[in-house]
Enzyme design. Structure first.
Site, PDB file in Angstrom:
ATOM      1  N   LYS A  76       0.873  -1.172   0.000  1.00  0.00           N
ATOM      2  CA  LYS A  76       0.000   0.000   0.000  1.00  0.00           C
ATOM      3  C   LYS A  76       0.914   1.227   0.000  1.00  0.00           C
ATOM      4  O   LYS A  76       1.959   1.227   0.666  1.00  0.00           O
ATOM      5  CB  LYS A  76      -0.873  -0.033   1.261  1.00  0.00           C
ATOM      6  CG  LYS A  76      -1.918   1.073   1.363  1.00  0.00           C
ATOM      7  CD  LYS A  76      -2.735   0.908   2.654  1.00  0.00           C
ATOM      8  CE  LYS A  76      -3.847   1.938   2.791  1.00  0.00           C
ATOM      9  NZ  LYS A  76      -4.624   1.759   4.037  1.00  0.00           N
ATOM     10  N   SER A 151      -9.559   1.769   3.130  1.00  0.00           N
ATOM     11  CA  SER A 151      -8.688   2.538   2.276  1.00  0.00           C
ATOM     12  C   SER A 151      -7.656   1.693   1.533  1.00  0.00           C
ATOM     13  O   SER A 151      -7.074   2.178   0.567  1.00  0.00           O
ATOM     14  CB  SER A 151      -7.935   3.588   3.105  1.00  0.00           C
ATOM     15  OG  SER A 151      -7.090   2.975   4.058  1.00  0.00           O
ATOM     16  N   SER A 175      -9.795  -0.594   7.270  1.00  0.00           N
ATOM     17  CA  SER A 175      -9.198  -0.406   5.946  1.00  0.00           C
ATOM     18  C   SER A 175      -8.495  -1.615   5.358  1.00  0.00           C
ATOM     19  O   SER A 175      -8.105  -1.585   4.190  1.00  0.00           O
ATOM     20  CB  SER A 175      -8.210   0.767   5.983  1.00  0.00           C
ATOM     21  OG  SER A 175      -8.907   1.984   5.999  1.00  0.00           O
TER      22      SER A 175
END
Lengths: 486, 484
Positions: A76, A151, A175
């Protein structure tokens, strides 16, 4: 090749059936072919990945390979990576290259993994749909009109689409678990303090935690083995031994006491999602587990408490993005105040600005006690709810999200977006671990079963998830997207 | 109307740790700009603070030295505001649960009386960097070397009633932190900085007047001057029918005045909240006992001991205990010579005079405590007289000899006590001074005592200062009186 789990790929590397270079080239090619449609990567680091792959193959030839050596994965774009852009999904950091690796990145490199690239995400991890990214929304490989969740939406979508066998995510209010559920993969949020936060761009420091995302619980166990542990650079990481999380994967579940929080099966839950989750629970009953209803009475305070604490911390954490030392700086500032105002107004997107404003307000003189102090009290009550529940049961189960993935653009109102995290957010406030595992489909979109355990019960969660995956194949199903583009 | 001044001080002490309070970067002073700022000090995305245990120990030592309550649990808070030399956009400090609770410090005033000043609390925090406004052609330079340097902010109660008391308090704090070795106390380099809260009220009134906070008061002298100016300003303002507003003022040492920086209405809302990146600091009794066991003898105890065990005057005891270096020098000289009063006289007299002339601190003294003690020994055992002793001191000071004995030997300063030799010199002086002998003979008997001084001087000169003055005096009197 991309049908296989991380564990299967590791075995293929180990047997010599496959080299890391072949594997890496395969995934890089898939990213190149398909990611334009998904937008799951912000940066693809092909040259770097191939160098790592060659080094891994050489290490293996010399007999120096560990389990993860040569396995590709994606990070990420919130994890700092030396010499590779770390944008955090924001225009603010579109030009930011960290001079160091995050501790988990360092650990995974040391374990011999290959970094394919950095995945898309909601800006500064603030969002539940991946629509707040400066780099544009990510699409759900199961249905390109749906969001992948957020997210860590880029990580989840890339795994589901077979663009990487695994990825790292972070989870501040759901997330990892919610996008894992939306994309039909397995994602674990460890206990707060289990994995170092050093080098992870902070959103809400007391809630942020990094975790593995992959096809199976077994894959996650292998990744967590490399990620977990105390880090002298993170005072909130726990000095506590790390077990081999794969050791207990096969432990039988007979006698397992499962609690179903009544608050997680109430109003707002999609009936089809509820059906899928209850069917998954009955699978556990068939394995010898007992099920009872429990109560987490302060659940409905979780979202309000979270939206006081997280923005408060964020408003302070994001103060360093001021245009002075790094990140976006506006053109021709007339004075210092102008530099601050325009750099931040131009660099931050709407949702980030909204949360900075909320946090700044709740910390202000005259409001602090009413908001922040009260939210911390609520937080303690929520934590106590869980501890009380774990007196009676071993794990809690429920949906990871009230609905399957919703359509892109469907949640325009921030509050309705915030309500997406109703089943995941309390877990971060309590600091306990949670995992989302694929448990069926509703109208072609995946449903996630969320399993929660008490602090540092990761081994148990992985065991419980793995046993489910031994007798179900929801986690092995692939979207047509992954097949077509193959 | 009679006015009373009320003063409270916030003293920022830079702790003498090797590395910063939350990072491993060096704290050394004077390095190239930004050469001692690591990723943590720069506030790069993703970095986290780790508390320096040495800074905690130093804060606790201070607390123990001022008899304060040490918090079992203290918590770091973030003080949020934007400034270019504050890299994270917040300063990590301790707002709600400081490490050092209420304590007290004894100060000594000019008339040797003492007064207790209460300490409200002391807390740990990080220093900011420096903004450099000169030499950048309309731009501002940022030097982050100082960012993250550990500070102990010591907040007093408003217990001081004059500029002199405030200066004495600041000196007492300086003396304690340097005794403890937790700070170099170097005010010129900013190791100790001070904000002064000043208000005035009619004498006898219980409630406090509105206070002004004066920033940037960075020397003992400036503290007195800033307060003197500010008190006068406030009294004049009130007497002219105005009111004092609560505000922050800046002391300008060049113009010797304070100027308004910002009023209460303009003050920042710092939005303090507990720093989620740092755990609460939990201290147990064993740790406190361990640090208590390592405390050196503190200035107040030393002063007490110098006065009551060594028999020094209150003044001497106070001067000699004011700094650890001075006290240690005196104690070593005393240990060598065995005579506290003589050692005290030499340290405060000849040595301090020489140090002041050359603007040296006692730690840089060319004459060591051992050398001074040995010199005193030679005075005490009559090897040299006082006058020769000063010559010996100067010789050692200027590197003309390693020890008193060596200088005495090489310069032939050993006191002449052989009465035959002295008598011979006296006879010679008398023979060479017929006019003075005649005056002496003709003078009234009560005036002769004074006149003998001339002859003593001549004899001492003849002996190059080595004759025993008492002997010279006695023998001269005998010989002159014999001429009557």
């Amino acid at each position: 090749m991309h049908d296989k789990t991380l564990t299967q790929l590791a075995n293929a590397l180990d047997s010599g059936e496959l080299s890391s270079r072949e594997l890496t080239e395969h995934y890089l090619q898939r990213i190149q072919q398909s990611d334009a449609m998904l937008n799951s990567f912000i940066s693809v680091t092909a040259d770097h990945a191939l160098e790592q792959a060659d080094a891994a193959d050489q290490a293996r030839a010399k007999g120096n390979a560990g389990f993860l050596t040569g396995l590709p994965l994606a990070l990420k774009d919130i994890f700092c990576t030396q010499n590779i852009k770390t944008s955090c999904g924001s225009k603010m950091l579109d030009n930011f290259i960290a001079p160091f690796d995050a501790t988990v990145v360092e650990k995974l490199k040391a374990a011999g993994t290959v970094t394919l690239g950095k995945t898309n995400m909601d800006e500064f991890a603030m969002g539940s749909s991946n629509e707040s990214s400066y780099y544009g929304p990510v699409k759900n490989p199961w249905d390109l009109t749906a969001v992948p969740g957020g997210s860590s939406g880029g990580s989840a979508a890339a795994i589901a689409a077979g663009l990487t066998p695994a990825a790292l995510g972070t989870d501040t209010g759901g997330s990892i678990r919610q996008p894992a559920a939306f994309c039909g993969i397995t994602g674990l949020k460890p206990t707060y303090g289990r994995v170092s936060r050093y080098g992870i761009i902070a959103y809400a420091s007391s809630l942020d935690q990094a975790g593995p995302m992959a096809r199976s619980a077994e894959d996650c166990a292998h990744l967590l083995n490399a990620m977990a542990g105390h880090d002298a650079r993170d005072s909130t990481s726990m000095a506590r031994g790390v077990p081999d999380y794969t050791d207990t994967l096969s432990a039988p579940l007979s006698g397992l006491k499962i609690g179903l929080p009544q608050e997680y099966f109430g109003e707002g839950l999609d009936p089809d999602v509820e059906k899928a989750v209850r069917e998954a629970v009955s699978v556990y009953e068939s394995l010898g587990a007992t099920v009872r209803e429990v109560s987490l009475p302060h659940t409905h305070y979780a979202i309000p408490a979270y939206y006081v604490i997280a923005p408060a911390e964020a408003s302070s954490n994001l103060s360093r993005f001021d245009g002075v030392r790094f990140g976006h700086r506006c053109d021709n500032p007339s004075d210092l105040i102008d530099l601050y105002k325009r750099s931040r107004a131009e660099g931050f997107g709407e949702e980030v600005q909204r949360r900075i404003l909320i946090g700044t307000h709740t910390l202000s003189e005259g409001f602090f006690d009413a908001y922040y102090t009260k939210a911390q009290k609520v937080r303690r009550l929520i934590r106590q709810d869980f501890l009380d529940a774990f007196e009676d049961v071993d794990v809690l189960m429920g949906p990871a999200s009230p609905t399957p993935a919703f359509d892109l653009g469907a949640n325009k109102d921030p509050v309705s977006m915030y309500l997406q995290d109703i089943y995941t957010i309390a877990v971060n406030l309590a600091g306990i671990p949670g995992i989302s595992v694929p448990a069926g489909f509703v109208h072609g979109r995946p449903v996630g079963l969320q399993i929660l355990g008490t602090h540092f019960a990761e081994a148990q969660l992985l065991n419980v998830a793995h046993q489910f995956q031994q007798i179900t194949d929801w986690h092995l199903q692939r979207p047509a997207f992954a097949e077509e583009s193959a | 109307m009679q006015w009373e001044t009320v003063i409270g001080l916030e003293v920022h002490v830079q702790l003498a740790t090797h590395s910063k309070i939350f990072s491993g970067a060096s704290t050394a002073f004077g390095a190239e700009p930004n050469s001692q700022a690591c990723a943590v000090d720069l506030g790069l995305p993703g970095v986290l603070p780790v508390l320096n245990e040495q800074a905690v120990a130093m804060a606790v030592q201070f607390g123990l030295a001022v008899h304060a309550d040490i918090a079992e649990v203290s918590v770091f808070d973030r003080k949020n505001y934007f400034y270019p030399d504050l890299p994270k956009g917040y300063q990590t400090s301790q707002m709600y649960h400081p490490i050092v609770g209420p304590g007290e410090v004894e100060i000594t005033l000019d008339d040797d009386t003492t007064k207790r000043i209460r300490i409200h609390h002391a807390h740990l925090e990080e220093d900011a960097g420096k903004s450099l406004h000169e030499d950048f052609h309309g731009m501002t330079g940022i030097d982050l070397n100082r960012a993250g340097t550990p500070l102990l902010e010591i907040v007093s109660e408003p217990d001081m009633r004059s500029a002199k008391e405030a200066a004495a308090y600041l000196k007492a704090i300086h003396s304690i932190v340097t005794y403890l070795g937790i700070s170099d106390g170097n005010m010129a380099e900013g190791s100790m900085r001070c904000d002064v809260n000043v208000s005035v009220r009619p004498k006898g009134q219980e409630t406090f007047g509105t206070r002004a906070e004066i920033k940037n008061v960075n020397s003992f002298r400036f503290v007195e001057r800033a307060i003197a100016f500010e008190v006068e300003r406030q009294i004049e303002l009130i007497e002219d029918g105005g009111t004092v507003v609560q505000e922050t003022r800046l002391f300008d040492p060049e113009r010797d005045e304070t100027r308004s920086m910002r009023t209460k209405e303009e003050a920042n809302d710092y939005r303090y909240f507990p720093c989620p990146d740092l755990l609460p600091v939990v201290l147990d009794q064993a740790y406190l006992d361990h640090l208590r066991g390592q405390l050196p003898e503190l200035p107040a105890d030393k002063r007490e001991r110098f006065q009551h065990e060594l028999g020094l005057s209150a003044y001497d005891a106070s001067v000699l205990s004011a700094s650890r270096d001075m006290a240690e020098f005196f104690e070593e000289a005393h240990r060598v010579c065995g005579d506290a009063k003589q050692a005290a006289n030499w340290v405060q007299g000849e040595l301090s005079g020489a140090l002041n002339r050359e603007n040296l601190s006692i730690s840089d003294s060319p004459v060591s405590a051992k050398q001074l003690g040995e010199l005193v020994v030679r005075v005490l055992d009559d090897t040299i007289n006082g006058k020769a002793a000063k010559q010996v001191f100067q010789a050692i000071w200027h590197g003309e000899g390693d020890s008193a004995d060596a200088v005495i030997e090489s310069k032939g300063l050993k006191q002449v006590t052989d009465s035959g030799a002295i008598e011979a010199m006296i006879d010679q002086v008398i023979a060479d001074s017929p006019a003075q002998v005649a005056q002496y003979r003709d003078a009234e008997p009560e005036k002769r005592g004074k006149m003998i001084g001339y002859f003593v001087g001549q004899v001492m000169k003849a002996s190059r200062g080595t004759a025993n003055p008492q002997q010279v005096n006695g023998l001269l009197k005998d010989k002159l009186d014999a001429l009557l």
